[in-house]
Design a protein around this motif. Structure first.
Motif, short mmCIF file in Angstrom:
data_model
loop_
_atom_site.label_atom_id
_atom_site.label_comp_id
_atom_site.label_asym_id
_atom_site.label_seq_id
_atom_site.Cartn_x
_atom_site.Cartn_y
_atom_site.Cartn_z
N THR A 38 0.83 -1.20 0.00
CA THR A 38 0.00 0.00 0.00
C THR A 38 0.87 1.25 0.00
O THR A 38 0.54 2.25 -0.64
CB THR A 38 -0.93 0.00 1.23
OG1 THR A 38 -1.70 -1.20 1.22
CG2 THR A 38 -1.88 1.19 1.19
N VAL A 78 1.91 2.73 -3.45
CA VAL A 78 0.99 3.59 -4.19
C VAL A 78 0.58 4.82 -3.38
O VAL A 78 -0.01 5.76 -3.93
CB VAL A 78 -0.27 2.82 -4.63
CG1 VAL A 78 0.09 1.68 -5.55
CG2 VAL A 78 -1.03 2.30 -3.42
N PHE A 86 1.85 8.13 -4.80
CA PHE A 86 1.12 8.66 -5.95
C PHE A 86 -0.19 9.30 -5.51
O PHE A 86 -0.63 10.29 -6.09
CB PHE A 86 0.89 7.54 -6.97
CG PHE A 86 2.16 6.90 -7.45
CD1 PHE A 86 3.00 7.58 -8.31
CD2 PHE A 86 2.53 5.64 -7.02
CE1 PHE A 86 4.19 7.01 -8.74
CE2 PHE A 86 3.71 5.06 -7.43
CZ PHE A 86 4.54 5.74 -8.30
N PHE A 92 -3.68 3.55 -11.81
CA PHE A 92 -3.24 2.69 -10.71
C PHE A 92 -4.22 1.60 -10.32
O PHE A 92 -3.85 0.65 -9.64
CB PHE A 92 -2.85 3.55 -9.51
CG PHE A 92 -1.67 4.43 -9.82
CD1 PHE A 92 -0.42 3.87 -10.01
CD2 PHE A 92 -1.82 5.80 -9.97
CE1 PHE A 92 0.66 4.66 -10.33
CE2 PHE A 92 -0.74 6.60 -10.30
CZ PHE A 92 0.52 6.03 -10.47
N ALA A 114 -3.14 -2.22 -9.41
CA ALA A 114 -3.55 -2.92 -8.19
C ALA A 114 -4.09 -4.31 -8.49
O ALA A 114 -3.84 -5.26 -7.73
CB ALA A 114 -4.61 -2.09 -7.47
N LEU A 122 -6.84 0.07 -2.54
CA LEU A 122 -6.11 1.09 -3.30
C LEU A 122 -7.06 2.15 -3.85
O LEU A 122 -6.82 3.36 -3.70
CB LEU A 122 -5.33 0.45 -4.44
CG LEU A 122 -4.79 1.43 -5.49
CD1 LEU A 122 -3.80 2.40 -4.86
CD2 LEU A 122 -4.16 0.70 -6.65
N GLY A 176 6.29 7.74 -2.34
CA GLY A 176 6.04 6.33 -2.14
C GLY A 176 7.27 5.62 -1.58
O GLY A 176 7.16 4.75 -0.71
#
Length: 461
Positions: free
Chosen positions: A64, A67, A70, A101, A105, A148, A253
Motif C-alpha cells: 500500500t 501507491v 502517488f 493505478f 492494483a 487502493l 512512495g
C-alpha cells in the motif's frame, strides 16, 4: 467554491482543526478496524494467529505504501488546482490517478496470491505460524484493488477540501468488516468457517462494498471531482499529469517503503525473539497506530490546506498553518502518549487476553518506545508543508538516514549492551533523528522555490 473559501480565506487554526477532525476520526475508524480484527483473531484463534496477522499486515502495508506516494502527489496537484480555481485540472488529476493505478492494483493482487509463501520465507516467519500467515496474506491480497481505489479517492477528495465523504465511507467499511469477522472466522449462521482466512475475506468484502457505495455517493451528490460525459476520457491517463505524479509520487512512495522496509527488517529481529515477543510487538503496533493518528491526520490536513493556499498565492498563511499544525500535534499526540502509558496493561490484555508473558513484554516495549511519537508528530507537519509545494527528495533522504543508519544501526549495534531493549530504544532514536533533520530542511531548505506543480492543458485535456 465553498471548500476553496474554507481553506484559503477562513481563520487558520479553527479551519485546520475542523478539516483535520474528520480525517482523524477516519483514521481512528481505520485503526479500530485493524485493532478489532486483531481482537477477534486473538480471542477466537489465539496468539499464534495474532503473530500471523502481524507478518501479513506488514507485507500489505509495504504494498500500500508503494501507491501511497502517488496518492499524495494527486492530493497536492488537486489541492493546488482547486486553490487556483481550476476544477477541470483537478478532475484530470483524479481521472489519471484512478485510470493508471487501478489496473496496477489488480495485477499486484493476482501476483501477490502466488508469491505470498515466498514473502513469508523472506521474513523468517516461524514455521508454526506460516500456514496461518499464508492463508491470511493470500486472501488479503484479493482486497488490494478495493483498498487502493478507496485510498486514492479519499486522498483526492481531501485535496479538494472534502474531509467528510471519506469519513462516511470509511465508517461503512469498518462497520462491515467488524461485523463480518466473527461470522466468517467461526462460520456462524449460513457463513462457512474460514478461520484466519475469514478475517481477511471480511476486509475484502467490506472494502468492495464501501467503494461501490462511495462512487455512487460522489455522483449522486455531484461532487466536484466526479467525471461525466466527455470528462470520462480523463480516465485515460494523461501523459503529462502521469509523468508529474511519477516524478513527485515515486519519492513519496519510496518514503513509505523506506519506513515499512525498515520495519520488515525489524520484524526479522523481533521474530527471532520468539512467538510471545512477536505477538507482543504486534499488539504494541496496534496501539501505536492510535498514538500516531493525530500526526497523520494533521499532516494530511496541513498538506491539503497548504497546497490550496500555495495554489492561491497565499504564502503569508503557509507558516501559520505549519505552526498551528505543530501546536495541535503536541497537544493531541502528547495526550495520547500519556494515556497509553497510564493504561498500558489493560490495553495489552485487550489484544493478548490472559497470556501474561506476552502482556508483560508488550508493556515493556510501550514504556521504552512510545514517547518517540511526540517528535514524530512534529516531523509529519513539517514534511506535509514541504511536500505541499512539491519538494519530495529531501524528505526521502532524511527518512532513509533515520530508518537505516540510525534505527537499524542502533538496533543491531547496541544489542551487545542493551540486549532485546536495543530494538525498542531504536524507535525513538530514529524519530528524534528525523525531527532534527526535518527542522533543518524546513528552516534552511529551498523547498519554497519549487514551482512545478501546475497541471497544464494537454491534447488529452
Amino acid at each position: 467554491m465553498k471548500t476553496r473559501n474554507n481553506l484559503i480565506t477562513a481563520p487558520i487554526g479553527p479551519t485546520l482543526l475542523a478539516f483535520a477532525v474528520p480525517t482523524l476520526v477516519s483514521s481512528i475508524l481505520q485503526s479500530a478496524n485493524g485493532s478489532i480484527d486483531t481482537v477477534w483473531v486473538g480471542r477466537l484463534l489465539g496468539s499464534n494467529a495474532v503473530a500471523a496477522t502481524t507478518n501479513g499486515n506488514l507485507v500489505m502495508f509495504l504494498l500500500t505504501a508503494f501507491v501511497f506516494g502517488f496518492g499524495m502527489a494527486a492530493t497536492i496537484l488537486v489541492g493546488q488546482s482547486v486553490g487556483r480555481g481550476d476544477i477541470a485540472a483537478a478532475r484530470r488529476v483524479a481521472g489519471t490517478a484512478i485510470g493508471a493505478f487501478v489496473p496496477l492494483a489488480i495485477l499486484l493482487a493476482i501476483g501477490g496470491w502466488f508469491v505470498a509463501p515466498h514473502v513469508l520465507d523472506l521474513l523468517d516467519t516461524e514455521a508454526e505460524i506460516v500456514p496461518l500467515a499464508r492463508a491470511y496474506l493470500q486472501v488479503t491480497f484479493l482486497a488490494f484493488p478495493a483498498i487502493l481505489t478507496m485510498t486514492l479517492l479519499m486522498m483526492t477528495l481531501r485535496g479538494s477540501g472534502d474531509a467528510i465523504t471519506p469519513l462516511i465511507f470509511m465508517a461503512l467499511a469498518v462497520l462491515m468488516d467488524i461485523g463480518l469477522n466473527p461470522l466468517l472466522i467461526l462460520g456462524l449462521g449460513p457463513f462457512p468457517a474460514l478461520g484466519i482466512g475469514g478475517s481477511a475475506l471480511a476486509t475484502a468484502v467490506a472494502n468492495y462494498v464501501a467503494l461501490a457505495a462511495m462512487v455512487t455517493y460522489v455522483y449522486a451528490r455531484d461532487l466536484p471531482l466526479r467525471l461525466r460525459g466527455p470528462e470520462l476520457k480523463y480516465l485515460r491517463p494523461d501523459p503529462a499529469i502521469l509523468k508529474l505524479m511519477l516524478i513527485k509520487g515515486l519519492p513519496m512512495g519510496m518514503q513509505m517503503i523506506v519506513v515499512s522496509s525498515s520495519m520488515l527488517a525489524m520484524m526479522n529481529l523481533v521474530n527471532r525473539q520468539g512467538v510471545d515477543t512477536t505477538a507482543a510487538f504486534g499488539a504494541t503496533q496496534q496501539l501505536w497506530t492510535y498514538v500516531q493518528m493525530p500526526a497523520m491526520a494533521l499532516g494530511a490536513a496541513v498538506s491539503a490546506m497548504t497546497a490550496q493556499n500555495i495554489g492561491a498565492g497565499r504564502w503569508d498563511r503557509v507558516a501559520r498553518i505549519t505552526g498551528s499544525g505543530i501546536l495541535f500535534n503536541l497537544m493531541l499526540t502528547g495526550g495520547l502518549v500519556a494515556l497509553l502509558l497510564w493504561a498500558d496493561g489493560s490495553a495489552m490484555r485487550l489484544f493478548l487476553g490472559d497470556e501474561q508473558t506476552a502482556v508483560t513484554i508488550g508493556r515493556h516495549i510501550a514504556k521504552l518506545a512510545t514517547w518517540g511519537f511526540i517528535p514524530f508528530g512534529i516531523t509529519m507537519v513539517l514534511f506535509a508543508t514541504i511536500r505541499a509545494n512539491g519538494q519530495v527528495l529531501w524528505p526521502l533522504i532524511i527518512l532513509f538516514i533515520s530508518m537505516f543508519p540510525v534505527r537499524l544501526g542502533f538496533a543491531y549495534g547496541f544489542q551487545p549492551w542493551l540486549g532485546e531493549d536495543a530494538l525498542w530504544f531504536s524507535f525513538p532514536a530514529g524519530m528524534m533523528a528525523t525531527l532534527i533533520m526535518a527542522t533543518l530542511l524546513y528552516v534552511f531548505g529551498n523547498w519554497r522555490a519549487e514551482r512545478d506543480m501546475v497541471v497544464r492543458e494537454t491534447a488529452n485535456g
